[in-house]
Design a protein around this motif. Structure first.
Motif, PDB file in Angstrom:
ATOM      1  N   PRO A 156       0.707  -1.603   0.170  1.00  9.05           N
ATOM      2  CA  PRO A 156       0.426  -0.536  -0.225  1.00  9.05           C
ATOM      3  C   PRO A 156       0.822   1.531   0.318  1.00  9.05           C
ATOM      4  O   PRO A 156       0.333   1.886  -0.117  1.00  9.05           O
ATOM      5  CB  PRO A 156      -0.672   0.140   1.228  1.00  9.05           C
TER       6      PRO A 156
ATOM      7  N   ASN B 197       1.314   0.752  -4.421  1.00  5.72           N
ATOM      8  CA  ASN B 197      -0.169   1.114  -4.266  1.00  5.72           C
ATOM      9  C   ASN B 197      -0.942   1.276  -5.671  1.00  5.72           C
ATOM     10  O   ASN B 197      -1.494   2.335  -6.167  1.00  5.72           O
ATOM     11  CB  ASN B 197       0.005   2.857  -3.920  1.00  5.72           C
TER      12      ASN B 197
ATOM     13  N   TYR C 155      -3.443  -1.628  -7.472  1.00  4.32           N
ATOM     14  CA  TYR C 155      -4.261  -2.115  -7.324  1.00  4.32           C
ATOM     15  C   TYR C 155      -4.949  -2.258  -8.927  1.00  4.32           C
ATOM     16  O   TYR C 155      -5.566  -3.359  -8.717  1.00  4.32           O
ATOM     17  CB  TYR C 155      -5.035  -2.469  -6.586  1.00  4.32           C
TER      18      TYR C 155
ATOM     19  N   PRO D 136      -5.300  -1.836   1.763  1.00  2.00           N
ATOM     20  CA  PRO D 136      -5.085  -1.472   0.213  1.00  2.00           C
ATOM     21  C   PRO D 136      -5.302   0.223   0.791  1.00  2.00           C
ATOM     22  O   PRO D 136      -6.316   1.016   1.850  1.00  2.00           O
ATOM     23  CB  PRO D 136      -6.409  -1.416  -0.180  1.00  2.00           C
TER      24      PRO D 136
ATOM     25  N   ARG E  62     -10.772  -2.526  -3.811  1.00  2.00           N
ATOM     26  CA  ARG E  62      -9.669  -2.713  -4.330  1.00  2.00           C
ATOM     27  C   ARG E  62      -8.831  -3.601  -4.449  1.00  2.00           C
ATOM     28  O   ARG E  62      -8.078  -4.271  -4.641  1.00  2.00           O
ATOM     29  CB  ARG E  62      -8.651  -1.677  -3.123  1.00  2.00           C
TER      30      ARG E  62
END
Length: 644
Positions: free
Chosen positions: A171, A211, A213, A232, A259
């Motif tokens: 993330p 980060n 996704y 996330p 996500r």
């Protein structure tokens, strides 16, 4: 311009941002943003051709007032309330629009992002079967064995990466650092697409995506083991603000699940593709299991997870390396596994029932109305929505949006709504202090009576009074191109304290910038140099103040006394200057103290409905050090003259 409003919201956070803390960020209150939008727009237009703005400004410039602004130590983010699709003709004018996805937890995103109408959303085209998503064996290693550590998972991933591509989605940059000692690639915005091409081209080993996704494809051997590591995170600062506001709400949970689903989809890009998926991190596990979010997964993902749970039952409580034999059922395309996997999906169908969220739809509708210059209807739409929301956190969030549109045409009413919103959710913006919903009338005495009479003359509603005074105080700042506004504000604020005031130089073309009459035949002769940036006070400024003193002596007889006040960032005159011996300097710190005292004084009067209470006003003038005799000691300092 906006600094004071941030300090009013949270002093410590504002100071952290000023001190460069990369973790701190704050939303600018919408009332400040709307009030200062002309000045802000001038700055943005001046830099509209800069790389950071030239592709973004066209989407914001039509109505920047309908945006949120979040400030951090690394920059300022401006985000429209909704995507202004009407500014993209290629989408608006398209004869046909096709939106394809298998991971929508909430179909309303088509409205919020693309302005698709509710009627259009209600008629989706769905496949006959949901069994076309590819083969995924999905595990939560820390559910299979609650003693499994992150280090053990990392070690296992590194081992598997010797023979296949392993992709880890994290993330944040902070979490990416944990994988640095094992990663062959760390992919961020700058090198993302180059790294993805390397993964597609052959064996790389272990790659970390920061980060990311969605928006990338890792078919076939580009990714055989995909690890979603941790809860996330959202990218935009305004999304971080909203995430904090709505933490624990179903709305926020839905966004997280989407996500996760999007992330899991990176490793299988066709129905004949296959991939192992690890969901890692106790925060992520808690969200899926403890809070029941696992039930929000799409039918296909849920079925694959249930099948994976069944085949892993035999290794419950075992070390992570015991997963290898089970994983190989998928990776070696074991016939029994393939049959079971396809069978689990074969009977699934996509629901033709839309998951529509009324909140998302109404927020989009309100934005479209406001952008068409109809803020009253925008606010009305949100007002109707508020009563239908049962979750207090979410209701408070919606009330804030309602207040924001209301502020476009009724600032006092907006603050009432904001105060009500804080009652539901204390994580939202704090309203202007001291707002109360009572009209005040009555009389008082001496400085207090003059103060009360003026305040009642201005407004009988304390809400509007607070808003007005805060607007004046916000203009009392050291900054360029602001001298006229500063002097007018300095003249006006005196009257809210029960003093008389003028701007002789502007009104009569001669005399000081500002003159205050503070009672008992006493006056303040003020020269305001709030645009000055020098470390000393020039001889020219000194002579201006001396000239204003002479003007006063000429116009007023000997029964009147005065104190010369120079507003300047420095309290030191240059060597050639010869100031009057009684001269005082209001520096930036002293100006800030004065502004704070006036703000607290006005808020206190209004919040306690004391505009007509002579005793209370007198006591508060004393408490906040705003009587005639308080200015010299509390809001100014002695001057110095620099040695040659």
């Amino acid at each position: 311009m906006i600094r004071g409003s941030l300090h009013d919201q949270c002093e410590s956070k504002a100071l952290e941002i000023e001190n460069g803390d990369p973790t701190s960020y704050m939303q600018v209150p919408y009332w400040t943003w709307q009030e200062k939008i002309s000045d802000i727009s001038r700055i943005l237009i001046k830099h509209s051709s800069d790389d950071c703005l030239k592709f973004i400004w066209p989407l914001v410039k039509e109505n920047p007032k309908l945006s949120n602004c979040v400030v951090s130590s690394r920059g300022i983010e401006i985000s429209p309330h909704s995507i202004p699709i009407h500014m993209i003709p290629s989408i608006v004018d398209a004869d046909r629009k096709v939106f394809m996805t298998a991971t929508l937890v909430d179909d309303s995103i088509l409205a919020s992002h693309f302005a698709v109408t509710e009627e259009q959303i209600k008629a989706p085209i769905v496949p006959d079967s949901a069994g076309d998503v590819g083969d995924r064996m999905i595990f939560l290693p820390q559910v299979i064995n609650t003693e499994t550590t992150d280090d053990e998972i990392k070690k296992y991933a590194l081992h598997r990466s010797k023979h296949m591509n392993v992709v880890v989605i994290v993330p944040s940059t902070y979490r990416a650092a944990y994988w640095t000692d094992s990663a062959n690639l760390i992919l961020n915005t700058q090198n993302l697409y180059e790294g993805v091409e390397k993964l597609k081209a052959g064996h790389v080993g272990l790659a970390v995506l920061i980060n990311r996704y969605d928006g990338i494809d890792l078919p076939g051997n580009a990714c055989r083991l995909l690890i979603i590591d941790g809860f996330p995170d959202v990218r935009r600062k305004i999304d971080k603000v909203r995430q904090g506001i709505l933490m624990g709400c179903e709305r926020q949970s839905n966004q997280v699940i989407q996500r996760i689903e999007q992330g899991m989809g990176r490793g299988v890009r066709s129905n004949d593709d296959y991939c192992i998926v690890f969901l890692v991190g106790r925060d992520l596990t808690n969200q899926l299991y403890s809070q029941g979010s696992i039930n929000k997964l799409s039918p296909a993902t849920k079925a694959q997870l249930e099948l994976s749970d069944q085949v892993s039952d035999q290794i419950k409580g075992k070390p992570i390396d015991q997963l290898t034999d089970t994983i190989n059922y998928c990776l070696t395309r074991n016939e029994q596994w393939v049959t079971a996997s396809k069978g689990a999906l074969a009977s699934l169908t996509y629901s033709e029932e839309n998951q529509l969220d009324d909140v998302t739809l109404v927020i989009r509708k309100a934005y479209d109305l406001a952008s068409s210059n109809n803020p009253i209807k925008a606010a009305s739409a949100l007002e109707s929505l508020v009563n239908s929301v049962s979750d207090k956190k979410e209701r408070g969030y919606i009330k804030q949006i309602f207040a924001e549109y209301t502020n476009l045409y009724d600032k006092a009413e907006a603050q009432k709504i904001q105060m009500s919103a804080v009652g539901d959710n204390r994580r939202i913006l704090k309203p202007i202090d001291g707002i109360q919903y009572h009209k005040i009338s009555g009389e008082a005495f001496d400085q207090a009576i003059a103060c009360s009479n003026f305040l009642k003359q201005r407004h009988d509603d304390p809400n509007k009074l607070i808003i007005e005074v805060n607007g004046i105080l916000d203009d009392l700042q050291f900054k360029e191109d602001s001298s006229n506004i500063f002097e007018e504000s300095l003249k006006n604020i005196a009257r809210y304290l029960g003093f008389g005031s003028q701007r002789p130089e502007q009104e009569y073309k001669k005399g000081p910038d500002v003159l205050w009459k503070i009672g008992d035949l006493k006056y303040l002769v003020i020269e305001a140099k709030n645009e000055a940036v020098t470390s000393t006070i020039s001889k020219g400024y000194c002579n201006q103040l001396n000239g204003s003193c002479n003007w006063f002596k000429e116009k007023y007889d000997e029964t009147c006394s005065f104190t010369p006040i120079l507003i300047h960032p420095s309290n030191t005159f240059e060597y050639a200057a010869s100031p009057e011996s009684s001269t005082r300097i209001m520096t930036k710190d002293k100006l800030d103290e004065f502004v704070k005292s006036v703000r607290l004084f006005i808020n206190s009067i209004c919040s306690n409905n004391e505009i007509s209470n002579q005793v209370a006003i007198r006591e508060k003038l004393i408490a906040y050090k705003l009587r005639a005799g308080d200015f010299e000691d509390n809001y100014s300092v002695k001057y110095q003259v620099r040695c040659q």
